[in-house]
Design an enzyme around this catalytic site. Sequence first.
Site, PDB file in Angstrom:
ATOM      1  N   ASP A 283       0.825  -1.199   0.000  1.00 38.13           N
ATOM      2  CA  ASP A 283       0.000   0.000   0.000  1.00 38.13           C
ATOM      3  C   ASP A 283       0.872   1.266   0.000  1.00 38.13           C
ATOM      4  O   ASP A 283       1.813   1.373   0.795  1.00 38.13           O
ATOM      5  CB  ASP A 283      -0.873  -0.032   1.262  1.00 38.13           C
ATOM      6  CG  ASP A 283      -1.926   1.045   1.290  1.00 38.13           C
ATOM      7  OD1 ASP A 283      -2.843   0.995   0.463  1.00 38.13           O
ATOM      8  OD2 ASP A 283      -1.827   1.939   2.154  1.00 38.13           O
TER       9      ASP A 283
ATOM     10  N   GLU B  93      14.363 -14.177   1.381  1.00 39.33           N
ATOM     11  CA  GLU B  93      14.683 -15.247   2.338  1.00 39.33           C
ATOM     12  C   GLU B  93      13.804 -16.465   2.052  1.00 39.33           C
ATOM     13  O   GLU B  93      14.045 -17.557   2.561  1.00 39.33           O
ATOM     14  CB  GLU B  93      14.398 -14.777   3.786  1.00 39.33           C
ATOM     15  CG  GLU B  93      15.315 -13.673   4.283  1.00 39.33           C
ATOM     16  CD  GLU B  93      14.779 -12.992   5.558  1.00 39.33           C
ATOM     17  OE1 GLU B  93      13.851 -13.526   6.201  1.00 39.33           O
ATOM     18  OE2 GLU B  93      15.307 -11.909   5.887  1.00 39.33           O
TER      19      GLU B  93
END
Length: 516
Positions: free
Chosen positions: A202, A243
Amino acid sequence: MHDAWWQRGAIYQIYPRSFMDAGGDGVGDLPGILARLEHLEALGVEAIWLSPFFRSPMADFGYDVADYCDVDPVFGTLADADRLIAACHERDIKVVVDWVPNHSSDRHPWFQESRAGRDSPRRDWYVWRDPAHGGGPPNNWRSSFDAVGPAWTFDEATGQYYLNSFTPQQPDLNWENPEVEAAMHDTLRFWLDRGVDGFRMDVIHKIAKDPQLRDNRDGERRRDEDWPTIHDRLRRIRAVLDEYEDRMMVGEVYLYDLERLLEYLNSGDQLHLAHNFAFLHLPWDAAAFRRGIEDFTALSSERAWPAWFLGNHDHQRLATRHGPAQARAGMLLVTTLRGTPFVYQGDELGLPDAVVPPERVVDVDGRDPERAPMPWEPGPGAGFTTGEPWLPLVADADRLCVAAQAADAGSMLALTCRLLALRREREVLRHGEQAMLHEVPAGVLAYVRELGGERVLVAINFTGAPAVVPLGGGAALVLSTDAARAPGEALDGALALGPHEGVVAELGRSGILRRP
Ligand code: NOJ
């Protein structure tokens, strides 16, 4: 050729409040989405993006998050979220959730602590400043919502202002503080660990502002967003996603300057995708769209991948903005351009905006009409709810609902399904090269997608008058927004387009079209 999932098919935006209410309280919820997965399977979407369903007082209907790691009871529970993610994955549908990093709710415990006193250990997690000399807000920054006015709210108890780029119930987090950055990274890991495939971020351009909080000045670079620190901040966010395997981040980068926008994509180590708002706001004009597409392409590096969309929960719907025929043509456009199409729930039905009488207005920024509930079946509640829908249904819901359109081969729903199926069937539409054609009648946008000798022409008439695109040889119609036209129709020397018609045609291999 290998393409990533987020390059392949459509990403379908679900606004959970308005998708499907399983609980009967008039507000959509996660079990509701679960109950309607068949619709997403029938559409053939690659992924869903869920607008926020986190704990929230709903001052901005979920874009004011009070707990990034829990589900609001109105939408269900964390277990419902887990079930939904698993059910989507069983159907090969990826799940993208909304991440709201620029601001939290004023009810978030972080803000409660922050506002408790000037020496609170979390004071610096938000942006606090003394009043300007002589009183009033510390600078001239404005909220993105006109109705709110200045982006600052005075806190009587501590005698300082806090920054709110949206409503006063959405205080801006202080991304200059490394503790905030680390805590927000952890909220990403929380959802990554639960198996989500990506995030829609956002107002991501707003998490970097001038640390000196200087005034915005006409003709100068804005200081309340898109500050140069954004790029390293994004790289660190990307490192968190990296990751994990095969995750994606798409930014709501509300900048009209494409050069700036491309800086979020071109290096290849920031966002995977960015929503291009310049495209959303184009007038319905072939030349404007051609320029919009060419500008994006010209500014893109090899590593930038386009994303296209013509609607979301913040903007008037395409069918209302430009008309129902244009909505069909727009769907053909975004699903055949090189890049990832985003489809906002209801746009596959060609829904118009709802008429919302003044006494039912709930949004601070006038966005209720495009957030009306999905009509699923004819009748009261439209199969969306057994209760009273939180917003009025669109007019003509009985005719526009999913059940009615599923039974009509000429419907907008049928067209959308066909277009998404075509993208799956034809590699050329997914990662073929794209060449814009210039020698076509004014009012027509046309491009050729090409891959390994396969060539597909897309032509869209942006006008209300018929148009003829000359072809240098034979071609065959694959699909038209005009349901009366049969696939396979031979196009000999010319492609006639009806008003607002869009077509996909297969070109012969013999170089029949003049190339630009
Ligand atoms: C963009 C969202 O799409 C919109 O709905 C929201 O109001 C603002 N960001 C603030 O979070």
